[in-house]
Motif scaffolding. Structure first.
Motif, PDB file in Angstrom:
ATOM      1  N   ARG A   1      71.332  96.291 105.739  1.00  0.00           N
ATOM      2  CA  ARG A   1      70.810  95.157 104.968  1.00  0.00           C
ATOM      3  C   ARG A   1      69.568  94.575 105.640  1.00  0.00           C
ATOM      4  O   ARG A   1      68.561  94.296 104.981  1.00  0.00           O
ATOM      5  CB  ARG A   1      71.893  94.083 104.845  1.00  0.00           C
ATOM      6  N   TYR A   2      69.612  94.419 106.971  1.00  0.00           N
ATOM      7  CA  TYR A   2      68.459  93.878 107.694  1.00  0.00           C
ATOM      8  C   TYR A   2      67.271  94.825 107.600  1.00  0.00           C
ATOM      9  O   TYR A   2      66.121  94.390 107.454  1.00  0.00           O
ATOM     10  CB  TYR A   2      68.817  93.635 109.159  1.00  0.00           C
TER      11      TYR A   2
ATOM     12  N   GLN B   1      66.619  96.948 105.215  1.00  0.00           N
ATOM     13  CA  GLN B   1      66.081  96.879 103.857  1.00  0.00           C
ATOM     14  C   GLN B   1      65.210  95.639 103.681  1.00  0.00           C
ATOM     15  O   GLN B   1      64.124  95.706 103.078  1.00  0.00           O
ATOM     16  CB  GLN B   1      67.220  96.866 102.836  1.00  0.00           C
ATOM     17  N   LYS B   2      65.667  94.506 104.214  1.00  0.00           N
ATOM     18  CA  LYS B   2      64.892  93.273 104.106  1.00  0.00           C
ATOM     19  C   LYS B   2      63.573  93.389 104.858  1.00  0.00           C
ATOM     20  O   LYS B   2      62.533  92.893 104.393  1.00  0.00           O
ATOM     21  CB  LYS B   2      65.717  92.101 104.636  1.00  0.00           C
ATOM     22  N   GLU B   3      63.603  94.041 106.015  1.00  0.00           N
ATOM     23  CA  GLU B   3      62.367  94.202 106.790  1.00  0.00           C
ATOM     24  C   GLU B   3      61.377  95.098 106.057  1.00  0.00           C
ATOM     25  O   GLU B   3      60.177  94.790 105.999  1.00  0.00           O
ATOM     26  CB  GLU B   3      62.681  94.777 108.174  1.00  0.00           C
TER      27      GLU B   3
ATOM     28  N   ARG C   1      61.225  95.607 102.852  1.00  0.00           N
ATOM     29  CA  ARG C   1      60.757  94.869 101.672  1.00  0.00           C
ATOM     30  C   ARG C   1      59.668  93.865 102.060  1.00  0.00           C
ATOM     31  O   ARG C   1      58.653  93.736 101.376  1.00  0.00           O
ATOM     32  CB  ARG C   1      61.932  94.150 101.018  1.00  0.00           C
TER      33      ARG C   1
ATOM     34  N   VAL D   1      58.701  86.671  99.808  1.00  0.00           N
ATOM     35  CA  VAL D   1      59.358  86.602 101.117  1.00  0.00           C
ATOM     36  C   VAL D   1      59.542  85.132 101.485  1.00  0.00           C
ATOM     37  O   VAL D   1      58.668  84.307 101.220  1.00  0.00           O
ATOM     38  CB  VAL D   1      58.521  87.322 102.196  1.00  0.00           C
TER      39      VAL D   1
END
Length: 327
Positions: free
Chosen positions: A156-157, A159-161, A163, A176
Motif C-alpha cells: 500500500r505504501y 503504491q501511494k509513493e 502515485r 496528493v
C-alpha cells in the motif's frame, strides 16, 4: 527560484511523542546520523504531548547529537495532536526559524532526508513540501496472518509513493495530500497566513490534511520531494485486521465530517457510494485466493470506510489517536 531561498536558513525539525520511548530513541538516533544541508542552522525539537514529562530523560540523553545538532525538549500537557503540532510551530517561531519540519515519533529519517527536502525547497516556489513514507524493515517473528498484513501494508505504501511520484513534483501536488509524517513548511504559514492545526479535532486525526486543504485554498504553492524519504515502524498492534478496520473507519469518518461541514448535501452521497463499496469488498474477498492474500488489507480498509461514513451520519467522531500504539 527566489534568491531568498539560497540564504542561510534556520530549520527546526520537530516530532511529537507520547508513550513510545523506544521508538523515540530510534528517531533521535536517526537525527544524529542525518546529513546537514549547507548554509543552514538546524535544531531538532521533541514535543511531548502527555500529562507528565515522561520522556524528558530520554530526550536529554540525546541533547547533543553526533552531527552537532542540538535537541530541544518541550512539554505540552494539553492532550491532542493539534495542540502538540501548534506548540511545535509556536516554539519554532519563537526561535526565529524560517522552516519547520514535522516527522512522527514512530519513524526514522533517511540520512539524506533533510538535504533532499531542503533542496526541494530551494529549487521550488513552494511554502509547503512533502515526501514519501516507507515501511521500516523490522526483523521479528510474525504469524502467517501478521506477515501477510505487513506485506499488504508495504504494498500500500509503495503504491501511494508511485502515485505521488506520477502526480506531484516541485511544481505542484495535484491529487496528493501532504501530511505531517514527512512535512516541511515555512513558518510564515502560521505567522503570515494564520493557518494552524484545528484544535477542535483533538483526537480525530486529519488535522494535517485539513491544514493542507487550507494552504491550497489560500493558493499557496506546494511541492513534492520524491527522494526525501522517512521510514515508519509498524508495531504488531497495527498488523491486526481490527486495527486496520478502525483506522479505515476513523479516517473515513473524519474526512466525511469535513465534507458535511462544507455542505450538508454531502450526506446523500452515501446512498450511492455504499452499494458500490459493498460490491468492491465482495470482489476483493473473492479475489483473496487468486491474489495470495494481497487484497486483504484493501477489503478490511474499505469495510472500515463504509462504517466510518455511516457512523459520521449519526454524529460519531473518531478518537483514533486517543490510544497510543507501539513502544
Amino acid at each position: 527560484m527566489s534568491s531568498d531561498r539560497q540564504k542561510n536558513l534556520h530549520i527546526v525539525v520537530s516530532a511529537l511523542t507520547r508513550g513510545r520511548p523506544e521508538m523515540l530513541k530510534a528517531l533521535l538516533g536517526s537525527f544524529g546520523e542525518m546529513a546537514i544541508p549547507t548554509a543552514t542552522r538546524v535544531q531538532c525539537m521533541i514535543v511531548e504531548n502527555d500529562d507528565t514529562p515522561a520522556s524528558a530523560r530520554v530526550v536529554n540523553a540525546y541533547a547533543q547529537l553526533p552531527n552537532g545538532v542540538d535537541v530541544i525538549y518541550v512539554h505540552e500537557p494539553e492532550l491532542g495532536i493539534p495542540f502538540g503540532r501548534n506548540r511545535a510551530a509556536k516554539e519554532a517561531i519563537a526561535l526565529g526559524a524560517d522552516l519547520l519540519a514535522y516527522v512522527d515519533d514512530d519513524e526514522v529519517v533517511a540520512e539524506d532526508w533533510l538535504t533532499e527536502i531542503v533542496s526541494a525547497y530551494r529549487n521550488s516556489a513552494a511554502v509547503l513540501i512533502g515526501g514519501p513514507l516507507r515501511v521500516k524493515p523490522t526483523e521479528r517473528d510474525l504469524s502467517m496472518l501478521d506477515a501477510l498484513m505487513e506485506k499488504c501494508i508495504v504494498r500500500r505504501y509503495e503504491q501511494k509513493e508511485r502515485r505521488a511520484a506520477r502526480k506531484a513534483d516541485l511544481n505542484g501536488t495535484p491529487g496528493v495530500t501532504i501530511v505531517t509524517n514527512n512535512w516541511l513548511g515555512e513558518t510564515a504559514i502560521f505567522t503570515h497566513h494564520n493557518i494552524w492545526f484545528d484544535e477542535e479535532m483533538r483526537f480525530t486525526g486529519g488535522t494535517d490534511s485539513k491544514l493542507y486543504a487550507e494552504v491550497k485554498a489560500a493558493n499557496l504553492p506546494t511541492a513534492w520531494a520524491e527522494t526525501a524519504a522517512v521510514y515508519e515502524e509498524i508495531p504488531l498492534e497495527r498488523l491486526s485486521m481490527a486495527y486496520q478496520f478502525r483506522r479505515g473507519r476513523d479516517q473515513s469518518s473524519t474526512n466525511f465530517h469535513r465534507k458535511l461541514e462544507r455542505s450538508s448535501a454531502a450526506r446523500f452521497s452515501v446512498l450511492g457510494s455504499i452499494p458500490i463499496k459493498i460490491v468492491i469488498v465482495a470482489g476483493l474477498i473473492i479475489a483473496l485466493p487468486l491474489t495470495r492474500g494481497r487484497t486483504l488489507l484493501d477489503a478490511v480498509r474499505t469495510t472500515g470506510w463504509m462504517a466510518g461514513r455511516i457512523q459520521a451520519l449519526f454524529g460519531r467522531r473518531s478518537d483514533l489517536y486517543r490510544k497510543v500504539t507501539g513502544d
